[in-house]
Design an enzyme around this catalytic site. Structure first.
Site, PDB file in Angstrom:
ATOM      1  N   LYS A  28      92.364  40.987  58.182  1.00 47.29           N
ATOM      2  CA  LYS A  28      90.924  41.161  58.435  1.00 47.29           C
ATOM      3  C   LYS A  28      90.405  40.002  59.278  1.00 47.29           C
ATOM      4  O   LYS A  28      89.712  40.189  60.258  1.00 47.29           O
ATOM      5  CB  LYS A  28      90.191  41.241  57.086  1.00 47.29           C
ATOM      6  N   GLU A  57      99.522  32.598  55.856  1.00 51.42           N
ATOM      7  CA  GLU A  57     100.804  33.277  55.596  1.00 51.42           C
ATOM      8  C   GLU A  57     101.071  34.334  56.667  1.00 51.42           C
ATOM      9  O   GLU A  57     102.173  34.433  57.213  1.00 51.42           O
ATOM     10  CB  GLU A  57     100.770  33.990  54.228  1.00 51.42           C
ATOM     11  N   GLY A  59      88.729  43.157  51.662  1.00 54.03           N
ATOM     12  CA  GLY A  59      90.186  43.221  51.821  1.00 54.03           C
ATOM     13  C   GLY A  59      90.849  44.168  50.830  1.00 54.03           C
ATOM     14  O   GLY A  59      91.637  45.039  51.201  1.00 54.03           O
ATOM     15  N   ARG A  60      90.500  44.021  49.545  1.00 50.51           N
ATOM     16  CA  ARG A  60      91.179  44.843  48.530  1.00 50.51           C
ATOM     17  C   ARG A  60      90.653  46.275  48.483  1.00 50.51           C
ATOM     18  O   ARG A  60      91.083  47.074  47.650  1.00 50.51           O
ATOM     19  CB  ARG A  60      91.097  44.170  47.154  1.00 50.51           C
ATOM     20  N   GLU A  98      90.901  40.249  40.910  1.00 50.10           N
ATOM     21  CA  GLU A  98      90.203  39.499  41.959  1.00 50.10           C
ATOM     22  C   GLU A  98      88.728  39.899  41.980  1.00 50.10           C
ATOM     23  O   GLU A  98      87.862  39.106  42.321  1.00 50.10           O
ATOM     24  CB  GLU A  98      90.850  39.744  43.329  1.00 50.10           C
ATOM     25  N   HIS A 122     111.731  50.353  27.382  1.00 50.16           N
ATOM     26  CA  HIS A 122     112.932  49.618  26.982  1.00 50.16           C
ATOM     27  C   HIS A 122     112.755  48.124  27.211  1.00 50.16           C
ATOM     28  O   HIS A 122     113.736  47.380  27.259  1.00 50.16           O
ATOM     29  CB  HIS A 122     114.135  50.151  27.767  1.00 50.16           C
ATOM     30  N   LYS A 182      94.125  27.146  48.524  1.00 47.45           N
ATOM     31  CA  LYS A 182      94.371  27.150  49.980  1.00 47.45           C
ATOM     32  C   LYS A 182      94.034  25.797  50.573  1.00 47.45           C
ATOM     33  O   LYS A 182      94.779  25.237  51.369  1.00 47.45           O
ATOM     34  CB  LYS A 182      93.480  28.196  50.670  1.00 47.45           C
TER      35      LYS A 182
HETATM   36  C1  G6Q Z   1      90.917  40.793  49.223  1.00 48.79           C
HETATM   37  C2  G6Q Z   1      90.987  39.408  49.595  1.00 48.79           C
HETATM   38  C3  G6Q Z   1      92.340  38.937  50.062  1.00 48.79           C
HETATM   39  C4  G6Q Z   1      92.634  39.244  51.521  1.00 48.79           C
HETATM   40  C5  G6Q Z   1      93.835  38.410  51.944  1.00 48.79           C
HETATM   41  C6  G6Q Z   1      94.222  38.667  53.379  1.00 48.79           C
HETATM   42  O1  G6Q Z   1      89.925  41.349  48.835  1.00 48.79           O
HETATM   43  O2  G6Q Z   1      89.988  39.126  50.479  1.00 48.79           O
HETATM   44  O3  G6Q Z   1      93.405  39.434  49.295  1.00 48.79           O
HETATM   45  O4  G6Q Z   1      92.857  40.593  51.699  1.00 48.79           O
HETATM   46  O5  G6Q Z   1      93.553  37.056  51.750  1.00 48.79           O
HETATM   47  O6  G6Q Z   1      93.160  38.362  54.226  1.00 48.79           O
HETATM   48  P1  G6Q Z   1      93.195  38.790  55.719  1.00 48.79           P
HETATM   49  O7  G6Q Z   1      93.233  40.265  55.774  1.00 48.79           O
HETATM   50  O8  G6Q Z   1      91.960  38.217  56.339  1.00 48.79           O
HETATM   51  O9  G6Q Z   1      94.452  38.200  56.321  1.00 48.79           O
END
Ligand code: G6Q
Length: 545
Positions: free
Chosen positions: A205, A211, A265-266, A351, A382, A510
């Site tokens: 996003k 990462e 994001g989620r 989250e 199990h 972070k």
């Molecule tokens: C979700 C969070 C988080 C995000 C990641 C990746 O709701 O905001 O999990 O999706 O940190 O972020 P980017 O898509 O910006 O790389």
């Protein structure tokens, strides 16, 4: 919690006290209509919530709580595009991404549907061209492998959905997901791939996530080493709200698929973040996935609270978390292909609702989000089900199962379903001392042996669960299920009066990782950390030298 909310909450607590010593066994025995009363349908999907520690009065108190907390008003405010994500000043409009109607859907008084449809139609074209081989790699070969590089919301959703929809994928176009900054993840993925036939999607996003950018640069270097720098444009696409950063990475404009800051994001699997899913299962199936979610949205927006799946499930979660003090919630799909569902829901739920201040910044004085966890049945049976049946903690469970498998293989599916139904029945009924004794006597054990063994073989029962039963785990059903849990989390966040749409809790780690990196790399030999962190750094350097 606002004071009216608080008084309804107190009423809920009183019902807990009233029911504290009542077993579900007794409730079922005393009411032949219990299943009918405590089950609901949405399309062909059934929610059976009769195996919960509830009765009519308790449920009425829970629905009162939802009303007092303003669940309906806040739901409508979300759909009206109000910036309910107050700490980030954003609207929460992921429902627009799957809306199939003709009405305008507004954010900041602007209809967002034209841009949603435009991106979807570009995705459709791109997906069609990759799948029919008309978009090729730099050497003229069609793509056989797609590697999505993203993390968190830009990984968990599409990775889970791709796995769940395996029957809709093609053998000659495989989707892979690389998220971890651990080089092993990228290394082990690339090891099996041919750069000539690999398409990377950088999904972020913000397009700044460390990462993802680290992984994207490594993938780019791998590709450029094999095919030359010029090939990068042919082998990379991007999904982001940060179009400029995508362009400066070297991704051509027609390979950049945007989305918007009103998509968290989620909550983004429905946006262009779903591109790897659409590539894997085909655009038409992706469209059905959106359609299924839209059906659950319409259910959530229009069905009375008493029949409303997300409201019922959200309220039961509140009941157990706040009135009974149960700290975790297990999600147990009887579907191997949903192996990533619990991991996905962990982000979705934890989250969103892992918060301890209210919307106005004041601390909460009640518990919020539970620990969410799970694994597919029957494997879990199990492993950890022992604790669910006989451990000291009560763990409310959701069982998910389809009536129809994709593959009819002998008795496999019947056995799967039988196990699923048996588990919720066993959790509810338990096994009494008398029943154990009768069983052991019938097995011919001597009185002394019976006495010694009996306490170990008693099941307390009265352990709550919901069961979601649907026809088949097809794209539309999966869309419905995900949307159901999204809205459940929303209902709970509303009642807890917290912001389910920010995630400031991920920031501190972070920040500190940035500060510690030069100490790990050895660029900075200074100290300034607590003795544990300094001790770990020192030992790390000793091990490396
Ligand atoms: C979700 C969070 C988080 C995000 C990641 C990746 O709701 O905001 O999990 O999706 O940190 O972020 P980017 O898509 O910006 O790389």
């Amino acid at each position: 919690m606002a004071s009216d909310r608080k008084s309804v909450l107190n009423a809920m607590m009183a019902h807990q006290k009233r029911l504290a010593d009542t077993s579900m066994r007794k409730l079922f025995a005393g009411d032949s209509q219990r299943f009918r009363k405590y089950s609901a349908t949405c399309g062909s999907m059934l929610l059976d919530y009769s195996k919960n520690r509830i009765d009519e009065q308790a449920m009425a108190a829970l629905f009162d709580l939802a009303r007092a907390a303003g669940v309906e008003a806040r739901r409508d405010a979300m759909w009206a595009g109000e910036p309910i994500n107050v700490t980030e000043g954003r609207s929460v409009m992921h429902m627009a991404l799957r809306y199939g109607g003709t009405e305008p859907v507004k954010v900041d008084s602007k209809d967002v549907m034209p841009q949603v449809r435009e991106v979807l139609s570009r995705m459709k074209k791109f997906v069609g061209q990759v799948r029919d081989g008309s978009i090729k790699g730099a050497t003229g070969e069609p793509f056989t492998d797609i590697v999505n590089i993203g993390i968190g919301g830009s990984d968990l959703g599409p990775a889970m959905v791709t796995a769940a929809l395996e029957p809709y994928t093609r053998k000659n176009l495989r989707a892979h997901y690389v998220s971890n900054v651990d080089g092993a993840h990228m290394h082990d993925t690339l090891k099996r791939l041919d750069p000539k036939t690999t398409l990377f999607i950088v999904a972020s996003k913000t397009f700044t996530t460390d990462e993802t950018m680290t992984n994207a640069h490594s993938a780019r270097a791998w590709l450029a080493k094999a095919l030359g720098e010029k090939a990068v444009g042919d082998h990379f696409a991007a999904v982001s709200t940060n179009l400029e950063a995508c362009a400066s990475f070297g991704i051509s404009e027609d390979r950049i698929f945007g989305f918007w800051d009103w998509v968290g994001g989620r909550y983004s699997v429905w946006s262009s973040i779903g591109l790897p899913v659409a590539l894997a299962v085909g655009y038409d199936n992706f469209a059905l996935f959106l359609k299924g979610a839209a059906a659950m949205d319409s259910h959530f927006l229009t069905v009375p609270l008493e029949e409303n799946f997300p409201v019922i499930m959200g309220l039961l979660g509140i009941w157990y978390r706040n009135a009974w003090g149960f700290a975790t919630h297990a999600v147990l799909p009887y579907d191997q292909r949903m192996s990533r569902f619990a991991a996905y829901l962990q982000q979705q739920d934890m989250e969103s609702n892992g918060k301890s201040v209210m919307l106005d910044g004041m601390p909460v004085d009640y518990d919020t989000g539970p620990v969410v966890w799970g694994e597919p049945g029957t494997n879990g049976q199990h492993a950890f089900y022992q604790l669910i049946h006989q451990g000291t903690s009560v763990i409310p469970c959701d069982f998910l199962v389809a009536s129809n498998p994709h593959e009819e293989m002998g008795q496999h599916h019947q056995k799967l379903v039988a196990n699923c139904l048996a588990q919720s029945e066993a959790l509810m009924l338990g096994k009494t001392g008398d029943e154990v004794e009768t069983e052991l006597k019938a097995a011919g054990l001597k009185p002394a042996a019976i006495k010694a063994l009996k306490p170990h073989k008693i099941f307390p029962g009265n352990r709550p669960s919901n069961t979601l039963l649907y026809r088949k785990l097809d794209p539309a059903t999966l869309g419905m299920l995900i949307a159901l849990y999204e809205h459940k989390v929303f209902v709970q966040g509303t009642i807890w009066n917290i912001n389910s749409f920010d995630q400031w809790g991920v920031e501190l780690g972070k920040q500190l990782a940035k500060a510690i990196l030069p100490k790990v790399s050895g660029e900075d030999r200074g100290n300034g950390h607590d003795s544990s962190t300094s001790g770990l750094l020192a030992h790390y350097h000793r091990l490396r030298s």
